[in-house]
Design an enzyme around this catalytic site. Structure first.
Site, PDB file in Angstrom:
ATOM      1  N   CYS A  64      36.679  49.928  18.276  1.00  9.11           N
ATOM      2  CA  CYS A  64      36.138  50.715  17.169  1.00  9.11           C
ATOM      3  C   CYS A  64      35.195  51.808  17.681  1.00  9.11           C
ATOM      4  O   CYS A  64      34.387  51.579  18.588  1.00  9.11           O
ATOM      5  CB  CYS A  64      35.398  49.800  16.200  1.00  9.11           C
ATOM      6  N   CYS A  68      27.876  49.892  15.875  1.00  7.46           N
ATOM      7  CA  CYS A  68      27.084  48.840  15.213  1.00  7.46           C
ATOM      8  C   CYS A  68      26.599  47.820  16.258  1.00  7.46           C
ATOM      9  O   CYS A  68      27.428  47.184  16.934  1.00  7.46           O
ATOM     10  CB  CYS A  68      27.919  48.154  14.141  1.00  7.46           C
ATOM     11  N   CYS A  71      28.017  44.202  16.666  1.00  8.60           N
ATOM     12  CA  CYS A  71      29.464  43.982  16.554  1.00  8.60           C
ATOM     13  C   CYS A  71      30.173  43.865  17.896  1.00  8.60           C
ATOM     14  O   CYS A  71      30.014  44.707  18.785  1.00  8.60           O
ATOM     15  CB  CYS A  71      30.095  45.094  15.727  1.00  8.60           C
ATOM     16  N   CYS A 110      40.905  37.907   2.998  1.00  9.09           N
ATOM     17  CA  CYS A 110      40.140  39.108   3.347  1.00  9.09           C
ATOM     18  C   CYS A 110      40.634  39.660   4.679  1.00  9.09           C
ATOM     19  O   CYS A 110      40.506  39.001   5.715  1.00  9.09           O
ATOM     20  CB  CYS A 110      38.662  38.771   3.489  1.00  9.09           C
ATOM     21  N   CYS A 141      41.373  41.045  -0.489  1.00  9.46           N
ATOM     22  CA  CYS A 141      40.180  41.819  -0.130  1.00  9.46           C
ATOM     23  C   CYS A 141      40.484  42.530   1.176  1.00  9.46           C
ATOM     24  O   CYS A 141      41.171  41.972   2.035  1.00  9.46           O
ATOM     25  CB  CYS A 141      38.976  40.891   0.038  1.00  9.46           C
ATOM     26  N   CYS A 201      32.629  44.269  -2.872  1.00  6.09           N
ATOM     27  CA  CYS A 201      32.044  43.188  -2.074  1.00  6.09           C
ATOM     28  C   CYS A 201      31.108  43.864  -1.081  1.00  6.09           C
ATOM     29  O   CYS A 201      31.562  44.620  -0.226  1.00  6.09           O
ATOM     30  CB  CYS A 201      33.149  42.418  -1.347  1.00  6.09           C
ATOM     31  N   ARG A 273      27.897  34.924  -1.119  1.00  6.21           N
ATOM     32  CA  ARG A 273      28.677  34.184  -0.112  1.00  6.21           C
ATOM     33  C   ARG A 273      27.841  33.835   1.115  1.00  6.21           C
ATOM     34  O   ARG A 273      27.250  34.711   1.757  1.00  6.21           O
ATOM     35  CB  ARG A 273      29.912  34.996   0.315  1.00  6.21           C
TER      36      ARG A 273
HETATM   37  N1  SAM Z   1      34.917  48.101  10.447  1.00 11.62           N
HETATM   38  C1  SAM Z   1      34.676  47.854   9.088  1.00 11.62           C
HETATM   39  C2  SAM Z   1      33.242  48.127   8.689  1.00 11.62           C
HETATM   40  O1  SAM Z   1      32.359  47.879   9.491  1.00 11.62           O
HETATM   41  O2  SAM Z   1      33.020  48.580   7.584  1.00 11.62           O
HETATM   42  C3  SAM Z   1      35.088  46.487   8.638  1.00 11.62           C
HETATM   43  C4  SAM Z   1      34.879  45.260   9.506  1.00 11.62           C
HETATM   44  S1  SAM Z   1      33.207  44.836   9.916  1.00 11.62           S
HETATM   45  C5  SAM Z   1      33.405  43.719  11.259  1.00 11.62           C
HETATM   46  C6  SAM Z   1      32.632  43.916   8.516  1.00 11.62           C
HETATM   47  C7  SAM Z   1      31.243  43.360   8.512  1.00 11.62           C
HETATM   48  O3  SAM Z   1      31.159  42.183   9.286  1.00 11.62           O
HETATM   49  C8  SAM Z   1      30.109  44.207   9.036  1.00 11.62           C
HETATM   50  O4  SAM Z   1      29.686  45.178   8.143  1.00 11.62           O
HETATM   51  C9  SAM Z   1      29.019  43.177   9.260  1.00 11.62           C
HETATM   52  O5  SAM Z   1      28.219  43.044   8.104  1.00 11.62           O
HETATM   53  C10 SAM Z   1      29.808  41.895   9.536  1.00 11.62           C
HETATM   54  N2  SAM Z   1      29.629  41.486  10.935  1.00 11.62           N
HETATM   55  C11 SAM Z   1      30.210  42.055  12.011  1.00 11.62           C
HETATM   56  N3  SAM Z   1      29.813  41.469  13.156  1.00 11.62           N
HETATM   57  C12 SAM Z   1      28.937  40.498  12.804  1.00 11.62           C
HETATM   58  C13 SAM Z   1      28.176  39.546  13.537  1.00 11.62           C
HETATM   59  N4  SAM Z   1      28.211  39.500  14.882  1.00 11.62           N
HETATM   60  N5  SAM Z   1      27.392  38.682  12.862  1.00 11.62           N
HETATM   61  C14 SAM Z   1      27.350  38.730  11.510  1.00 11.62           C
HETATM   62  N6  SAM Z   1      28.051  39.600  10.767  1.00 11.62           N
HETATM   63  C15 SAM Z   1      28.829  40.488  11.398  1.00 11.62           C
HETATM   64 FE1  SF4 Z   2      33.394  49.038  13.938  1.00 13.32          FE
HETATM   65 FE2  SF4 Z   2      32.283  46.642  14.079  1.00 13.32          FE
HETATM   66 FE3  SF4 Z   2      30.911  48.668  13.089  1.00 13.32          FE
HETATM   67 FE4  SF4 Z   2      33.005  47.662  11.700  1.00 13.32          FE
HETATM   68  S1  SF4 Z   2      31.099  46.609  12.181  1.00 13.32           S
HETATM   69  S2  SF4 Z   2      32.505  49.821  12.050  1.00 13.32           S
HETATM   70  S3  SF4 Z   2      34.330  47.070  13.395  1.00 13.32           S
HETATM   71  S4  SF4 Z   2      31.645  48.501  15.214  1.00 13.32           S
END
Ligand code: SAM
Ligand code: SF4
Ligand code: DTB
Length: 326
Positions: A64, A68, A71, A110, A141, A201, A273
């Protein structure tokens, strides 16, 4: 009860004008009073002995472009996490996995993709996934990043029930966690989804080293949207090795329960949730989350890239607590 003077507990009004001070006052309540009040509000709109089961699948993992900090799927962290990126999964594989999820007891499926936003060339497969999963009798979802108007309409027309897009934290702390896209861009996507008639959501993550004010700020953003999100996932950070937040100090589980309780009080009708982080959580903490108003969990042995409790473990906990899947 030691209710803050400026909050009426005679009912559960649906409000969109929360101030941070009011929310901080909720967080500061004696734990027993807070959880009791959350459970009272919970019972006005929800069956206290039922929990909705949503199952996740990662339809496109890793690589990606966003940064973040929490992530595992950011390309920026790939060298240190060692996560291999995949292409978009074939529709048939997604549907086969959805069938299994349904047989296992999930009611919502989802589908998550590690994208900034979907590419137009991916939309045909995405829409076929929505239609196919819906035909199985599951709620659908998707979480695909930011959407434009056309993509949002296509998803709505395909029958998508929910779109997940988290604000993640407070507006102030957001900049410490993500630099590649703004808080406002997230709010804009949420509005687009809501305006198209798709259920929203949206929630966030706690335990990222944020201050109590940030947990309050995150809930303030969510509750002060024009309409409350229909589902509010509260994630406990899964500290993935190789991500910048790997070594962040763990949040006290009682603070997590308080966050669930305050979310329940502020957004009485929403599905709150208990999301990521259950693998490291005791059964007792999870039970307190249900008492504090959590009405849903992620079910199935995998979240997106990290493990989740096995189905039989969750069912054993449900049985101990007299809970049943909604
Ligand atoms: N890439 C898209 C986005 O970020 O909008 C969708 C997938 S992203 C992985 C969805 C959500 O998962 C993130 O916004 C975050 O809130 C949650 N998430 C991701 N990594 C996480 C982690 N290590 N611990 C807890 N929540 C996490
Ligand atoms: Fe990309 Fe992870 Fe951020 Fe979603 S949460 S935009 S998958 S880096
Ligand atoms: C949400 O709020 N949590 C889910 C879902 N929406 C997409 C994702 C949790 C991911 C946890 C870390 C992982 O497995 O990669």
């Amino acid at each position: 009860m030691n209710a803050p003077a400026n909050v009426s507990f005679s009912e559960a009004p649906i409000r969109h004008d929360w101030t941070r001070d009011e929310i901080m006052a909720l967080f500061a309540m004696p734990f027993m009073d807070l959880v009791f009040e959350a459970q009272r509000v919970h019972r006005l709109y929800h069956d206290p002995n039922k929990v909705q089961l949503s199952q996740l699948i990662s339809i496109k993992t890793g690589g990606c472009a966003e940064d973040c900090g929490y992530c595992s799927q950011s390309a920026k962290h790939a060298k240190t996490t060692g996560l291999t990126a995949t292409k978009l999964m074939e529709v048939e594989r997604v549907l086969a996995a959805a069938k299994k999820a349904k047989a296992g007891g999930a009611s919502r499926y989802c589908m998550g993709a590690a994208w900034t936003s979907p590419k137009d060339r991916d939309m045909d497969s995405i829409l076929a996934m929505v239609e196919g999963v819906k035909d199985l009798g599951l709620e659908t979802c998707m979480t695909l990043g930011m959407l434009d108007d056309c993509q949002t309409k296509q998803l709505k027309d395909a029958g998508l029930d929910y779109y997940n897009h988290n604000v993640d934290t407070s507006e102030e702390y957001y900049k410490e966690i993500i630099t590649t896209r703004s808080y406002q861009e997230r709010i804009d996507t949420l509005k687009r989804v809501r305006d198209a008639g798709i259920n929203v959501c949206s929630g966030g993550i706690v335990g990222m080293g944020e201050k109590p004010e940030d947990r309050a700020g995150m809930l303030m953003t969510l509750a002060n949207l024009e309409e409350h999100p229909d589902s509010v996932p509260i994630n406990m950070l899964v500290a993935v090795p190789g991500t910048p937040l790997e070594h962040v100090e763990k949040l006290d589980p009682f603070e997590f329960v308080r966050t669930i309780a305050v979310a329940r009080i502020m957004m009485p009708k929403a599905e709150v949730r208990l999301s990521a982080g259950r693998q490291e959580m005791s059964e007792e903490t999870q039970a307190l989350c249900f008492l504090a108003g959590a009405s849903s969990i992620f079910y199935g042995e995998q979240l997106l890239t990290t493990p989740n409790p096995e189905n039989n473990k969750d069912m054993a906990l449900f049985s101990k607590l007299g809970l049943s899947p909604a």
